[in-house]
Motif scaffolding. Structure first.
Motif, short mmCIF file in Angstrom:
data_model
loop_
_atom_site.label_atom_id
_atom_site.label_comp_id
_atom_site.label_asym_id
_atom_site.label_seq_id
_atom_site.Cartn_x
_atom_site.Cartn_y
_atom_site.Cartn_z
N THR A 106 -9.54 4.69 16.23
CA THR A 106 -9.34 3.33 16.71
C THR A 106 -9.54 3.22 18.21
O THR A 106 -10.23 2.31 18.69
CB THR A 106 -7.93 2.84 16.32
N PHE A 110 -12.60 1.10 20.01
CA PHE A 110 -12.46 -0.07 20.88
C PHE A 110 -12.89 0.22 22.32
O PHE A 110 -13.34 -0.68 23.02
CB PHE A 110 -11.02 -0.59 20.81
N ASN A 115 -15.43 -1.25 17.82
CA ASN A 115 -14.44 -1.99 17.04
C ASN A 115 -14.61 -1.81 15.54
O ASN A 115 -14.41 -2.73 14.75
CB ASN A 115 -14.45 -3.47 17.41
N GLN A 117 -13.19 -0.81 12.29
CA GLN A 117 -11.79 -0.85 11.89
C GLN A 117 -11.60 -0.15 10.54
O GLN A 117 -12.03 -0.66 9.50
CB GLN A 117 -11.29 -2.29 11.79
N ILE A 134 -5.78 -3.30 21.70
CA ILE A 134 -6.99 -3.91 21.13
C ILE A 134 -7.58 -4.96 22.08
O ILE A 134 -8.75 -4.87 22.48
CB ILE A 134 -6.67 -4.52 19.76
N MET A 138 -10.89 -4.70 24.49
CA MET A 138 -11.98 -5.65 24.28
C MET A 138 -12.49 -6.17 25.62
O MET A 138 -13.70 -6.38 25.81
CB MET A 138 -11.52 -6.80 23.39
N LYS A 226 -12.92 -11.12 21.45
CA LYS A 226 -13.62 -10.36 20.40
C LYS A 226 -15.09 -10.77 20.34
O LYS A 226 -15.97 -9.93 20.18
CB LYS A 226 -12.92 -10.61 19.07
N ASN A 231 -17.15 -7.51 20.75
CA ASN A 231 -16.30 -6.44 20.23
C ASN A 231 -16.28 -6.44 18.71
O ASN A 231 -16.67 -5.48 18.07
CB ASN A 231 -14.88 -6.61 20.77
N GLY A 233 -13.66 -6.60 16.51
CA GLY A 233 -12.47 -6.22 15.77
C GLY A 233 -11.61 -7.42 15.44
O GLY A 233 -11.22 -8.18 16.33
#
Length: 559
Positions: A106, A110, A115, A117, A134, A138, A226, A231, A233
């Motif tokens: 993880t 990131f 990202n 998951q 997170i 990002m 995001k 990103n 995620g």
């Protein structure tokens, strides 16, 4: 209507390219401009607190070392938070600590702007982890990629060995680009019914008399960065297919433009740095041609429906709606799929595992090429790499030393470009072969056969391209997949970045060569065609056999 929906979004994007590209140029050109009035005081305060008094230009080696060390520190902090989240605040739902290989995957995911998951956000992370790890990564990973791209552009367009100061660029990327844009998008999404709260999960009574827990949280703020930071995620496991993340067609368009606009504007920024806007439009045109080719493929394939269902006589007038949200339909699902893999975002509003075999080629191919708009700076840097390769090949054909923007391209630059070009398919295809041969890899495949090959190929292509989307039929939350994809994400991020920074540093140190009648022009329509052809030929030579074994073979069998 579907084509009209797509056309409107593309027109809006093109209208945003010039103002956004100009703004990015003003941010990073280090020239006085009107934005200084608003942002300079904030930056000065940050410089004072961090002790960043000396902001002189760096060589490419110092620039590369600075961003790598910064990333390492952030990875260490993020890993500790995920492993200790039960002891930390803002955990109203009592979520436990993350397993060690999953935590490794993880934080790498990131920090590399991937990202990917292997967890479900609403059940795997506390609110504190969502924000402190997170959301933080990002911002920082997107800023890192943008800074490296700007440094590369400075290297190929300036006449000095210094390519800027990483820490100054890093601060500017946050203060002048991502923070203000994220605030605007967040408020817009909140106004359009996307949740933004620190309250625990809602408990509601069902029609059967039981209780159901509905996860909520700081969704809108995560959605904004995001997409702006490419990103991908999601706060929820199903990402932007979830009605809380993406409740309507309007929010869908906002999210598409958020993840696409900055990446599309960077070629124009490059043209301003090069003092020749045509250079920027050439790069943008090549990207858009490739984008439209692959968008047409997925839209046509999904609109035609699934051949198996068509043979059964099931009404396919709406196309293949399996895995798609009715509120988006075929057009906005196909456009989102193409944008999220072209811009290496990884956000999804439909399940890519349920795309028709031909439709699934589009996200796969865009991640394999990794130069069609790309994430924050990735697409521009990789497309400029292909542009240098095209100039070199053209120079060989006419017996002339190739030149790019007044600099001679010599063996040193071509060796570094070769490393970047060859590393990408190697770190996709080699792990794919290992996973398909090893029991630990094959055990995760939910759909044996050709589709299973595509699942594995997609996972590593997504990791290497730092995209993060997946064929979610793959059971990938295991130590084998967590560690292997983590390593691929690291290699996919940093090998090309370092190699291309070295190219920029090498070109920056060379003397400028004046343009003559024999200079191969790189700012006209001919070069657009050469550039598109170079990308497609290199891509076909490296990846076509793997695509034949996966989606093409599956399409042949179901027909």
């Amino acid at each position: 209507m579907g084509i009209l929906q797509i056309a409107i979004v593309i027109v809006i994007l093109i209208l945003l390219v010039k103002p956004l590209g100009t703004y990015l140029y003003h941010v990073f050109s280090n020239e006085a401009n009107r934005t200084d009035r608003w942002f300079a005081p904030i930056e000065k305060a940050i410089y004072a607190v961090t002790g960043l008094k000396n902001r002189s230009g760096m060589t490419w080696k110092m620039y590369g070392l600075s961003f790598i060390v910064t990333n390492i520190v952030l990875v260490g902090a993020g890993y500790l938070i995920l492993r200790l989240q039960t002891l930390l605040p803002l955990n109203p739902n009592g979520i436990g600590n993350m397993e060690q290989t999953l935590a490794f995957n993880t934080v790498i995911s990131f920090m590399t702007n991937t990202n990917l998951q292997h967890y479900s956000g609403e059940t795997g992370l506390s609110y504190f982890s969502q924000m402190a790890v997170i959301t933080m990564m990002m911002f920082t990973s997107a800023a890192t990629g943008l800074c490296v791209a700007i440094a590369f552009v400075r290297g190929v367009t300036s006449r000095g060995e210094r390519i800027g100061n990483f820490f100054e660029d890093f601060v500017k990327a946050h203060v002048r680009v991502f923070f203000p844009l994220a605030l605007i998008v967040t408020l817009t999404l909140v106004a359009l019914q996307v949740p933004q709260t620190l309250q625990p999960a809602l408990t509601v009574n069902t029609l059967e008399g039981g209780e159901q827990h509905i996860a909520i949280g700081p969704v809108a703020s995560l959605e904004a960065i995001k997409h702006l930071g490419t990103n991908g995620g999601g706060f929820f496991g199903v990402n932007s297919a979830h009605p809380f993340e993406n409740p309507s067609a309007l929010t869908n368009v906002i999210e598409i433009l958020s993840m696409w606009s900055l990446s599309a504007a960077l070629p124009y920024t490059y043209g301003l740095f090069a003092r020749n806007r045509k250079q920027g439009w050439v790069i943008f045109s090549a990207m858009m041609i490739l984008f439209l080719l692959f968008l047409s493929l997925v839209y046509a394939a999904e609109s035609a429906g699934n051949p198996v269902l068509n043979r059964l006589g099931i009404d396919a007038s709406q196309g293949s709606m399996e895995g798609k949200e009715v509120r988006f339909g075929i057009a906005q699902s196909a456009l989102f799929t193409t944008v999220t893999t072209a811009a290496t975002t990884g956000s999804v509003n439909n399940m890519h595992d349920t795309l028709t075999p031909l439709g699934g080629i589009t996200p796969l191919a865009l991640m394999m090429l990794n130069c069609v708009f790309g994430g924050k700076g990735v697409g521009l840097v990789n497309m400029l790499m292909y542009a240098m390769l095209a100039v070199f090949l053209a120079g060989l054909m006419v017996g002339r030393t190739p030149e790019f923007l007044g600099r001679k391209i010599e063996p040193r630059e071509m060796k570094l470009i070769a490393i970047a070009i060859l590393a990408h398919p190697l770190i996709i295809l080699a792990p794919t072969g290992i996973a398909l041969a090893a029991e630990l890899g094959k055990a995760a495949i939910s759909n044996p056969g050709f589709h299973g090959i595509t699942q594995v190929l997609y996972e590593y292509a997504s990791s290497a391209a730092n995209n993060g989307s997946g064929f979610e039929g793959l059971g990938d939350n295991t130590p084998f997949w967590n560690i292997s994809t983590g390593i691929v994400m690291l290699l996919g991020r940093y090998i090309s970045m370092i190699a291309l920074l070295a190219v920029a540093g090498s070109l920056a140190s060379k003397q400028w060569v004046p343009e003559t009648l024999g200079t191969f022009r790189t700012d006209n329509r001919l070069f657009v065609g050469i550039l598109v052809g170079t990308v497609l030929i290199i891509g076909a030579l490296t990846f076509l056999p793997a695509i034949v074994l996966g989606p093409i073979a599956e399409q042949v069998t179901i027909r």
